[in-house]
Design an enzyme around this catalytic site. Structure first.
Site, mmCIF file in Angstrom:
data_model
loop_
_atom_site.group_PDB
_atom_site.id
_atom_site.type_symbol
_atom_site.label_atom_id
_atom_site.label_comp_id
_atom_site.label_asym_id
_atom_site.label_seq_id
_atom_site.Cartn_x
_atom_site.Cartn_y
_atom_site.Cartn_z
ATOM 1 N N LEU A 40 34.147 29.794 -48.568
ATOM 2 C CA LEU A 40 35.584 30.029 -48.826
ATOM 3 C C LEU A 40 36.982 30.015 -49.182
ATOM 4 O O LEU A 40 37.859 30.271 -49.705
ATOM 5 C CB LEU A 40 35.949 31.553 -48.814
ATOM 6 C CG LEU A 40 34.804 32.941 -49.406
ATOM 7 C CD1 LEU A 40 34.578 34.432 -48.637
ATOM 8 C CD2 LEU A 40 33.708 33.050 -50.462
ATOM 9 N N CYS A 41 36.614 28.225 -48.493
ATOM 10 C CA CYS A 41 37.367 27.750 -48.174
ATOM 11 C C CYS A 41 38.556 26.346 -49.256
ATOM 12 O O CYS A 41 36.978 26.213 -50.250
ATOM 13 C CB CYS A 41 37.131 26.491 -47.167
ATOM 14 S SG CYS A 41 38.612 26.076 -46.783
ATOM 15 N N HIS A 42 39.204 26.896 -49.728
ATOM 16 C CA HIS A 42 39.835 25.980 -51.025
ATOM 17 C C HIS A 42 39.785 25.056 -50.992
ATOM 18 O O HIS A 42 39.812 24.139 -49.635
ATOM 19 C CB HIS A 42 41.517 26.657 -51.017
ATOM 20 C CG HIS A 42 42.161 28.148 -51.163
ATOM 21 N ND1 HIS A 42 41.914 28.814 -50.269
ATOM 22 C CD2 HIS A 42 41.599 28.648 -52.482
ATOM 23 C CE1 HIS A 42 42.034 29.778 -50.920
ATOM 24 N NE2 HIS A 42 41.959 29.879 -52.076
ATOM 25 N N MET B 123 41.546 23.724 -41.555
ATOM 26 C CA MET B 123 40.349 23.090 -41.269
ATOM 27 C C MET B 123 40.093 22.046 -41.224
ATOM 28 O O MET B 123 38.947 21.474 -41.201
ATOM 29 C CB MET B 123 39.887 23.942 -42.144
ATOM 30 C CG MET B 123 39.916 25.554 -42.606
ATOM 31 S SD MET B 123 39.777 26.009 -40.755
ATOM 32 C CE MET B 123 38.115 25.926 -40.136
ATOM 33 N N GLU B 124 40.132 20.893 -42.942
ATOM 34 C CA GLU B 124 40.269 19.972 -42.825
ATOM 35 C C GLU B 124 40.588 18.890 -41.219
ATOM 36 O O GLU B 124 39.759 18.147 -40.895
ATOM 37 C CB GLU B 124 40.772 19.230 -43.932
ATOM 38 C CG GLU B 124 40.317 19.934 -44.849
ATOM 39 C CD GLU B 124 40.782 21.341 -45.466
ATOM 40 O OE1 GLU B 124 40.544 22.083 -46.566
ATOM 41 O OE2 GLU B 124 41.815 22.037 -44.781
ATOM 42 N N ASP C 64 25.963 10.664 -32.251
ATOM 43 C CA ASP C 64 24.829 10.295 -33.449
ATOM 44 C C ASP C 64 24.657 8.305 -32.715
ATOM 45 O O ASP C 64 23.514 8.384 -32.150
ATOM 46 C CB ASP C 64 24.790 9.982 -34.871
ATOM 47 C CG ASP C 64 23.756 9.935 -34.841
ATOM 48 O OD1 ASP C 64 22.553 10.350 -35.009
ATOM 49 O OD2 ASP C 64 24.479 8.364 -35.898
#
Length: 158
Positions: free
Chosen positions: A75-77, A113-114, A128
């Protein structure tokens, strides 16, 4: 009406409607840490890890992660990002890499969020790149440290 922004009155998941919001310049900065042992830290600094340059790979991975945030977080735009950068600071006394990501856009919703995803993907990429030498790499302290834009204004972590 539901008390939750991502759940409607019937209990269904919904994306928040931001169509009535004004476009504003948005900026977010997030940080996190990658803790290594001395041997791995020195190999990373000397670009002597078996997989190659961890910083170059992590920078690209973090930027790519920011661009894919809407695919990773339900649901993140999806946002038209105008800028993303991933930077690294070295703490030689503690064998720690601080990962900092900055994201910017002009739009109806923020880029927190980004920035957070960019930090986490960059940190996971360092893991990694180092795992052939060290399995117990620690990724910690990922958090939003700054945001601006929108009706809530400026946030600055202490």
């Amino acid at each position: 009406m539901s008390e939750f922004s991502h759940i409607d009155a019937s209990g269904n998941a919904v994306m928040v409607d931001v169509s009535s919001k004004m476009d504003t310049v948005r900026k977010a900065i997030a940080k996190g840490k990658v803790l290594l042992n001395e041997k791995t830290f020195k190999m990373l600094q000397q670009q002597a890890l078996p997989k190659g340059d961890a910083f170059a790979a992590a920078k690209l991975a973090g930027i790519m992660g920011a661009k894919e945030t809407h695919r990773l977080i339900p649901l993140c735009h999806p946002l038209a990002l105008s800028y993303v950068d991933v930077r690294f600071s070295i703490d030689e006394s503690n064998f720690t890499i601080e990962v900092e990501a900055e994201a910017r856009t002009t739009g109806k919703t923020g880029v927190e969020m980004e920035a957070l995803i960019a930090v986490q993907i960059a940190a996971a990429t360092i893991y990694d790149m180092c795992k052939a030498v060290q399995k117990d790499v620690i990724i910690s302290d990922c958090r939003l440290v700054y945001k601006e834009g929108g009706k809530s204004g400026i946030f600055k972590a202490e």
